[in-house]
Write a protein that holds these residues in place. Structure first.
Motif, PDB file in Angstrom:
ATOM      1  N   ILE A 137      39.487  38.137  32.692  1.00  0.00           N
ATOM      2  CA  ILE A 137      39.618  38.247  34.104  1.00  0.00           C
ATOM      3  C   ILE A 137      38.740  38.686  35.086  1.00  0.00           C
ATOM      4  N   ARG A 138      39.266  38.785  36.402  1.00  0.00           N
ATOM      5  CA  ARG A 138      38.132  38.805  37.642  1.00  0.00           C
ATOM      6  C   ARG A 138      38.444  39.633  38.588  1.00  0.00           C
ATOM      7  N   ASN A 139      37.494  41.635  38.224  1.00  0.00           N
ATOM      8  CA  ASN A 139      38.431  42.617  38.919  1.00  0.00           C
ATOM      9  C   ASN A 139      37.541  42.530  39.844  1.00  0.00           C
ATOM     10  N   PHE A 144      31.580  39.602  36.472  1.00  0.00           N
ATOM     11  CA  PHE A 144      29.968  38.468  36.742  1.00  0.00           C
ATOM     12  C   PHE A 144      29.348  38.712  37.036  1.00  0.00           C
ATOM     13  N   ALA A 145      28.662  39.384  37.671  1.00  0.00           N
ATOM     14  CA  ALA A 145      27.395  39.472  38.858  1.00  0.00           C
ATOM     15  C   ALA A 145      26.009  40.233  37.745  1.00  0.00           C
ATOM     16  N   ALA A 170      38.157  40.867  44.102  1.00  0.00           N
ATOM     17  CA  ALA A 170      36.542  40.685  44.054  1.00  0.00           C
ATOM     18  C   ALA A 170      35.785  41.000  45.524  1.00  0.00           C
ATOM     19  N   THR A 171      35.005  42.016  45.494  1.00  0.00           N
ATOM     20  CA  THR A 171      33.950  42.471  46.322  1.00  0.00           C
ATOM     21  C   THR A 171      32.853  42.168  46.480  1.00  0.00           C
ATOM     22  N   VAL A 172      32.220  40.982  45.302  1.00  0.00           N
ATOM     23  CA  VAL A 172      30.685  40.378  45.303  1.00  0.00           C
ATOM     24  C   VAL A 172      30.845  39.327  45.063  1.00  0.00           C
TER      25      VAL A 172
END
Length: 207
Positions: A137-139, A144-145, A170-172
């Protein structure tokens, strides 16, 4: 509007995630971090049957651009959820490739008191290689960063990030493509002390 095969795969995946109760929506979930919300991704449902994760991994590979799939030499993921998926995808990649090609490497990011880390063994495996980063999952994209920073510190190249489910929050931006099998913008989360679901007397969803 023309519907592509990738669109069909994604639509079916979103339905399957709900059918298997991996993606649970319209509940009242306590996330254990001081927040409550309506939607929850249950990784235990995803990983308890190897055949289930194998199917979703196949579908995820089918929506990743062929150029990225062909270039990947390493598939890496955090043990917090992505490692099992990454391991499965690395094996599936080899099943699709010429047997004369070097086998795809799997690399896990472990967790200790200081956060995610990459062992010396896997740092050496990644050096000079093209890496596909995988998670369930990507929040916000922070995991990931951190993984990408570890790959780059080990002299590897991050090709792309991919996940089964993207919360679309995502904020990144890592400067590489991100590919999700399914995307669903979850409703707003609430601080536990001011949760309107609690105030309305709605019981916490159990599973």
């Amino acid at each position: 509007m023309t519907t592509t095969r990738q669109d069909e795969i994604r639509d079916k995946a979103l339905k399957d995630l709900q059918q298997y109760e991996v993606l649970m929506i319209n509940g009242h979930f306590d996330f254990g971090n001081g927040f409550h919300g309506r939607a929850y991704l249950n990784p235990h449902q995803l990983f308890r049957y190897p055949s289930t994760i194998w199917r979703f991994a196949q579908d995820l590979l089918d929506v990743i651009p062929p150029s990225i799939v062909d270039a990947a030499e390493v598939v890496a993921g955090p043990v917090t959820g992505g490692a099992l998926l990454a391991h499965t995808m690395a094996g599936l990649l080899d099943s699709r490739r010429d047997l004369r090609r070097p086998p795809t490497i799997f690399a896990p990011f472990n967790v200790d008191a200081g956060g995610l880390k990459l062992s010396d063994f896997y740092r050496k495996q990644i050096a000079g290689k093209r890496v596909l980063l995988v998670d369930d999952i990507r929040n916000t994209g922070q995991t990931f960063a951190r993984c990408a920073a570890l790959v780059r510190a080990a002299a590897g190249t991050v090709l792309a990030t991919c996940e089964i489910y993207d919360r679309l929050e995502a904020t990144v931006d890592l400067g590489v493509p991100n590919i999700a099998l399914a995307g669903y913008r979850a409703p707003e989360n609430y601080a536990a002390e001011s949760c309107p679901l609690c105030q309305a007397g709605e019981a916490i969803t159990s599973f």
